[in-house]
Scaffold this motif. Structure first.
Motif, short mmCIF file in Angstrom:
data_model
loop_
_atom_site.label_atom_id
_atom_site.label_comp_id
_atom_site.label_asym_id
_atom_site.label_seq_id
_atom_site.Cartn_x
_atom_site.Cartn_y
_atom_site.Cartn_z
N ASN A 288 -54.82 10.60 12.83
CA ASN A 288 -54.15 11.20 13.95
C ASN A 288 -54.89 12.14 14.62
N VAL A 289 -56.02 12.55 13.99
CA VAL A 289 -56.75 13.53 14.66
C VAL A 289 -57.80 12.75 15.65
N LYS A 290 -58.20 11.52 14.96
CA LYS A 290 -58.71 10.61 15.76
C LYS A 290 -58.28 10.01 16.99
N ALA A 291 -56.84 9.79 16.83
CA ALA A 291 -56.06 9.30 17.89
C ALA A 291 -55.64 10.44 19.11
N MET A 292 -55.84 11.73 18.65
CA MET A 292 -55.98 12.80 19.60
C MET A 292 -56.96 12.68 20.20
N VAL A 349 -49.69 24.75 16.67
CA VAL A 349 -50.04 23.41 17.41
C VAL A 349 -51.42 23.16 17.51
N VAL A 350 -51.98 22.12 17.27
CA VAL A 350 -53.31 21.69 17.59
C VAL A 350 -53.19 20.33 18.63
N THR A 351 -54.19 20.75 19.34
CA THR A 351 -54.43 19.56 20.34
C THR A 351 -55.76 19.21 20.42
N LYS A 352 -56.11 18.07 21.11
CA LYS A 352 -57.43 17.72 21.37
C LYS A 352 -58.42 18.78 21.44
N ASP A 353 -58.26 19.64 22.30
CA ASP A 353 -59.03 20.89 22.71
C ASP A 353 -59.32 21.92 21.42
N THR A 354 -58.24 21.91 20.62
CA THR A 354 -58.45 22.88 19.27
C THR A 354 -58.62 22.29 18.21
N VAL A 355 -58.96 20.86 18.03
CA VAL A 355 -59.34 20.08 16.98
C VAL A 355 -60.59 20.84 16.25
N GLN A 356 -61.56 21.27 16.97
CA GLN A 356 -62.77 21.96 16.52
C GLN A 356 -62.51 23.18 15.72
N SER A 357 -61.77 24.12 16.77
CA SER A 357 -61.72 25.44 16.33
C SER A 357 -60.63 25.66 15.31
N SER A 358 -59.47 24.74 15.01
CA SER A 358 -58.53 24.98 14.32
C SER A 358 -58.60 24.01 12.97
N LEU A 359 -59.14 22.86 13.04
CA LEU A 359 -59.14 22.08 12.07
C LEU A 359 -60.59 21.88 11.19
N VAL A 360 -61.56 21.71 11.99
CA VAL A 360 -62.96 21.55 11.62
C VAL A 360 -63.51 22.94 11.11
N ASP A 361 -63.54 23.89 12.00
CA ASP A 361 -64.14 25.11 11.71
C ASP A 361 -63.51 26.02 10.62
N SER A 362 -62.30 25.55 10.31
CA SER A 362 -61.67 26.14 9.18
C SER A 362 -61.98 25.30 7.76
N GLY A 363 -62.62 24.20 7.92
CA GLY A 363 -63.03 23.45 6.68
C GLY A 363 -61.70 22.57 6.32
N PHE A 364 -60.79 22.41 6.97
CA PHE A 364 -59.66 21.40 6.89
C PHE A 364 -60.12 20.14 6.81
N ASP A 366 -63.69 17.52 7.95
CA ASP A 366 -65.11 17.49 8.36
C ASP A 366 -65.17 16.80 9.75
N ALA A 367 -66.15 17.38 10.22
CA ALA A 367 -66.43 16.91 11.68
C ALA A 367 -66.78 15.49 11.66
N GLY A 368 -67.55 15.06 10.69
CA GLY A 368 -67.99 13.47 10.74
C GLY A 368 -66.85 12.76 10.55
N ASP A 369 -65.89 13.28 9.69
CA ASP A 369 -64.56 12.25 9.22
C ASP A 369 -63.88 11.80 10.59
N VAL A 370 -63.74 12.81 11.67
CA VAL A 370 -63.09 12.56 12.97
C VAL A 370 -63.89 12.10 14.03
N GLY A 371 -65.28 12.10 13.91
CA GLY A 371 -66.08 11.52 14.86
C GLY A 371 -66.72 12.90 15.65
N LEU A 372 -66.60 13.71 15.32
CA LEU A 372 -67.35 14.96 16.19
C LEU A 372 -68.68 15.29 15.75
#
Length: 372
Positions: A288-292, A349-364, A366-372
């Motif tokens: 779903n993060v990829k979908a976002m 709430v997480v949106t496309k613009d906060t995927v990096q700051s909320s989900l990736v930077d927190s370690g929840f 991996d950036a590579g798993d969602v194509g970042l």
């Protein structure tokens, strides 16, 4: 507060939880300990491996406890209530003195847990309240009404509904009718959105628009199955959108349903960036993060299950030590027999613009798993 009173009435009518409030009361309380500890032998009962979040929850808690030399038996029940009952019975027979249970069906586990209680087992309901039994000692969860509220408010803001914008075509979905949390998710969102349905700013061409919160099961998707959500969306598109009408927004209570809904829209020819509707979700699953990031889902409500696992770990530590167990809510979660002492956590709430700051930077994630 009127929204909360309406919600409480709806939940009472369903025979689920009563007296819901949008957030935990200020401060915290602690349950009384008896001064006698228990063995750190823990049975963890999770509902299914078919949803990514339950794998993360179960494995994460197991890892935390085993790092403290606890004996841990983690079981997944394939969304089959009889299997979950059997697994719990086997865990108790195998010596588990603490059970952590994420129920498939919040109404059916009472007798099994009461048998466990008779053997001095401590029971923590995990994420989903277990109803109709005295046997549940504690409950750890996120504010599930707020989850839905955040979804509804996101739709309200993105569509400019509070400013009088509309009409927009809405298709609402709800979660599994046997999941106690699904009522909270829907009610939180519907308390925001129903007034706009009633005013005509939101139109539901399929007619699948509950007139009140207590009617949410009429649009529930059993077992939270993506395939069933896809089939339901297929039916709505083929039956009610044949004259050039377009779906503008879909209320999806979680990521699993959002995947199925998105697949249906894709098959019907909807295109991201042109006519793709706003779609909500919950959990922050990788797909779903990829979908976002690909503009095929608008948001997800993230419940950092690592925090939930850490809170349950703390509860278990207290039980093992014979100490008081910290909770921060002793009013909200009435399971029809008792008000269960609860620790509530906050979603975001997480949106496309906060995927990096909320989900990736927190370690929840991996950036590579969602194509970042």
């Amino acid at each position: 507060m009127s929204r909360m009173k309406n919600f409480s009435a709806a939940v009472l009518a369903l025979g689920l939880a009563a007296g819901m409030s949008a957030c935990a009361p200020a401060g915290s309380t602690e349950s009384e300990g008896d001064g006698e500890g228990t063995s750190c032998s823990v049975g963890i009962s999770m509902p299914t491996r078919s949803l990514e979040r339950w794998i993360n929850d179960g494995e994460g808690l197991k890892e935390k406890l085993e790092a403290k030399d606890c004996d841990v038996d983690l079981q997944y029940a394939d969304n089959k209530t009889d299997q979950q009952i059997s697994q719990i019975q086997n865990q108790v027979a195998g010596g588990a003195k603490i059970l952590v249970v994420a129920a498939i069906d919040g109404e059916t586990l009472g007798p099994t847990l009461e048998d466990a209680k008779d053997q001095d087992v401590q029971i923590i309901a995990y994420d989903r309240l277990i109803n109709g039994t005295e046997a549940v000692d504690y409950y750890a969860t996120f504010d599930n009404y707020q989850v839905g509220q955040l979804q509804g408010e996101f739709i309200e803001e993105q569509l400019g509904l509070a400013d009088g914008e509309g009409p927009y075509n809405l298709e609402p979905f709800a979660g599994s009718p046997d999941d106690n949390n699904a009522a909270f998710f829907f009610s939180g969102a519907w308390d925001v959105l129903l007034p706009y349905v009633e005013s005509g700013q939101l139109v539901v061409p399929s007619g699948k628009s509950p007139a009140s919160n207590e009617e949410w099961t009429s649009i529930g998707i059993l077992g939270w199955e993506s395939a069933d959500a896809q089939a339901e969306m297929d039916n709505r598109l083929q039956s009610f959108y044949t004259g050039g009408e377009k779906v503008d927004v879909v209320l999806s209570p979680n990521d699993s349903l959002a995947l199925g809904i998105g697949a249906s829209l894709d098959a019907a020819g909807y295109q991201p960036g042109t006519d793709w509707p706003l779609i909500t979700g919950q959990d922050g699953d990788v797909a779903n993060v990829k979908a976002m990031l690909g503009d095929m889902q608008s948001m997800t409500v993230w419940k950092d299950t690592r925090e939930l696992g850490s809170q349950v770990e703390t509860m278990i530590d207290s039980l093992v030590a014979g100490e008081e167990v910290e909770v921060n809510d002793t009013e909200t979660y009435d399971n029809e027999v008792k008000v269960v002492p609860t620790y509530i956590l906050e979603p975001e709430v997480v949106t496309k613009d906060t995927v990096q700051s909320s989900l990736v930077d927190s370690g929840f994630l991996d950036a590579g798993d969602v194509g970042l």
